[in-house]
Design an enzyme around this catalytic site. Structure first.
Site, short mmCIF file in Angstrom:
data_model
loop_
_atom_site.label_atom_id
_atom_site.label_comp_id
_atom_site.label_asym_id
_atom_site.label_seq_id
_atom_site.Cartn_x
_atom_site.Cartn_y
_atom_site.Cartn_z
N ASP A 66 0.75 -1.13 0.02
CA ASP A 66 0.16 0.05 -0.11
C ASP A 66 0.82 1.29 -0.03
OD1 ASP A 66 -2.30 -1.59 -0.12
OD2 ASP A 66 -2.41 -1.54 2.24
N LYS A 84 -0.45 10.11 0.85
CA LYS A 84 -0.33 11.67 1.45
C LYS A 84 0.81 11.38 2.43
CE LYS A 84 -5.61 12.06 1.31
NZ LYS A 84 -6.77 11.79 1.73
N THR A 140 -0.67 -8.85 -11.49
CA THR A 140 -1.71 -8.83 -10.51
C THR A 140 -2.58 -7.79 -11.18
OG1 THR A 140 -0.56 -7.52 -9.11
CG2 THR A 140 0.00 -9.87 -8.80
C1 LIG Z 1 -2.05 -2.87 -3.07
S1 LIG Z 1 -2.14 -4.58 -2.34
C2 LIG Z 1 -0.83 -5.71 -3.26
C3 LIG Z 1 -1.30 -7.20 -3.17
C4 LIG Z 1 -0.33 -7.98 -4.03
N1 LIG Z 1 1.04 -8.00 -3.86
C5 LIG Z 1 -0.41 -7.55 -5.78
O1 LIG Z 1 0.58 -7.07 -6.27
O2 LIG Z 1 -1.41 -7.81 -6.40
C6 LIG Z 1 -1.28 -4.53 -0.94
C7 LIG Z 1 -1.67 -5.87 -0.22
O3 LIG Z 1 -1.01 -5.93 1.26
C8 LIG Z 1 -1.71 -6.25 2.28
N2 LIG Z 1 -1.45 -5.47 3.53
C9 LIG Z 1 -1.52 -4.21 3.67
N3 LIG Z 1 -0.82 -3.81 4.95
C10 LIG Z 1 -0.65 -4.87 5.59
C11 LIG Z 1 -0.07 -5.16 6.81
N4 LIG Z 1 0.38 -4.52 7.70
N5 LIG Z 1 0.17 -6.75 6.92
C12 LIG Z 1 -0.09 -7.69 6.22
N6 LIG Z 1 -0.57 -7.38 4.73
C13 LIG Z 1 -1.00 -6.12 4.56
C14 LIG Z 1 -3.14 -6.02 1.76
O4 LIG Z 1 -4.36 -6.64 2.46
C15 LIG Z 1 -3.29 -6.06 0.40
O5 LIG Z 1 -3.46 -7.43 0.19
#
Ligand SMILES: C[S@@+](CC[C@H](N)C(=O)[O-])C[C@H]1O[C@@H](n2cnc3c(N)ncnc32)[C@H](O)[C@@H]1O
Length: 229
Positions: A130, A134, A198
Site C-alpha cells: 500500500d 498522502k 496482478t
Molecule cells: C496493494 S495490495 C497488493 C497485493 C499484491 N501484492 C499484488 O501485487 O497484487 C497490498 C496488500 O498488502 C496487504 N497489506 C497491507 N498492509 C498490510 C500489513 N500491515 N500486513 C499484512 N498485509 C498487509 C493488503 O491486504 C493487500 O493485500
C-alpha cells in the site's frame, strides 16, 4: 502536554514545598518484551519438511506466491496478509493446482518479519505494498528503515529481497532506506521473470503509472567470502 504560563510567587513556593507531598508519579510501564522468534523447527513442521524458505508480504490474491511455489516446488513458501478474500482466492488456487508448498499467515507483515529467525529466508518478496500517498500517512508504509533492518537480519547469506511499486515517491523511499542498510546491496532491477501481472499492477499500468522493480542481496555474503579468501 504542559500548559504555558507563569506561576505566581506563592504558587512557585507551593510547588517547591508542598507539591512533593501531594504528587503521585505512577511507576513507569516496563518496556514491552520483543516478540519471540519463530523456531526454525516450527517453520519446517508447518510444511512437513525442512526446505529453503520464501516469504511474500502482502500477497493480495496470491498470484505471485502461486507462481513462485510452482516454480520452486522444493521450497517452502509463506504468504502474509490481512485480506481475507485474498486468502480465499489463494486457497482455491492451491487446491485447484494441487500446490502443497504454500502456507498462509493471517497477520501483520512487519510483525511477522521481526519474528523470523536470522538468516532463514532465501527469497523475500514485497509487491505493490500500500503506497499511502498522502505525506501524513507515509509513516504507515511497510518499507521503512525498520523494515530494512528486519529484512537484512532474516535474509540468508544468499538471500534476495525483491520489491515492486507503481508509486514513484515510494520507490524513492524504498531505495533510500534499503541503500542505507549496510547489510544489503542492490537497487533498481529488471522485472523478475516469474512475477505475474496482478490486478493491482494491471490497474496501475492502465492508469499510465510506471512500475519500478528493486532487487537487493545480503551484502555480508560477499564480505564473508572475501574474509575467508
Ligand atoms: C496493494 S495490495 C497488493 C497485493 C499484491 N501484492 C499484488 O501485487 O497484487 C497490498 C496488500 O498488502 C496487504 N497489506 C497491507 N498492509 C498490510 C500489513 N500491515 N500486513 C499484512 N498485509 C498487509 C493488503 O491486504 C493487500 O493485500
Amino acid at each position: 502536554m504542559r500548559h504555558r504560563g507563569r506561576a505566581t510567587s506563592a504558587q512557585a513556593r507551593a510547588l517547591e514545598q508542598l507539591l512533593p507531598r501531594y504528587l503521585f508519579a505512577p511507576p513507569a510501564t516496563p518496556p514491552a518484551p520483543p516478540p519471540r522468534l519463530i523456531d526454525a523447527n516450527a517453520l519446517a513442521e508447518a510444511f512437513g519438511r525442512p526446505a529453503p524458505l520464501a516469504v511474500e508480504l502482502g500477497f493480495g490474491n496470491g498470484a505471485a506466491l502461486v507462481a513462485l511455489a510452482k516454480a520452486k516446488p522444493h521450497w517452502n513458501c509463506i504468504g502474509v496478509d490481512v485480506y481475507r478474500p485474498g486468502f480465499g482466492a489463494l486457497v482455491l488456487a492451491c487446491a485447484r493446482e494441487e500446490i502443497a508448498n504454500i502456507r498462509i499467515v493471517d497477520g501483520e507483515a512487519s510483525h511477522f518479519l521481526g519474528r523470523l529467525p536470522g538468516a532463514s529466508v532465501r527469497q523475500l518478496n514485497v509487491f505493490f505494498p500500500d503506497p499511502w500517498p498522502k505525506k501524513r500517512h507515509h509513516k504507515r508504509r511497510l518499507v521503512n528503515a525498520e523494515f530494512a533492518a528486519r529484512a537484512a537480519a532474516c535474509l540468508a547469506a544468499d538471500g534476495r529481497l525483491a520489491l515492486a511499486t507503481d508509486w514513484p515517491g515510494y520507490a524513492e523511499q524504498m531505495r533510500a532506506v534499503l541503500d542505507a542498510e549496510a547489510a544489503l546491496h542492490g537497487g533498481v532491477a529488471p522485472r523478475p521473470a516469474g512475477r505475474p501481472l496482478t490486478p493491482f499492477e494491471a490497474k496501475a499500468v492502465a492508469a499510465g503509472r510506471h512500475v519500478v522493480d528493486l532487487l537487493y542481496h545480503r551484502a555480508s555474503s560477499t564480505n564473508s567470502r572475501c574474509a575467508h579468501g
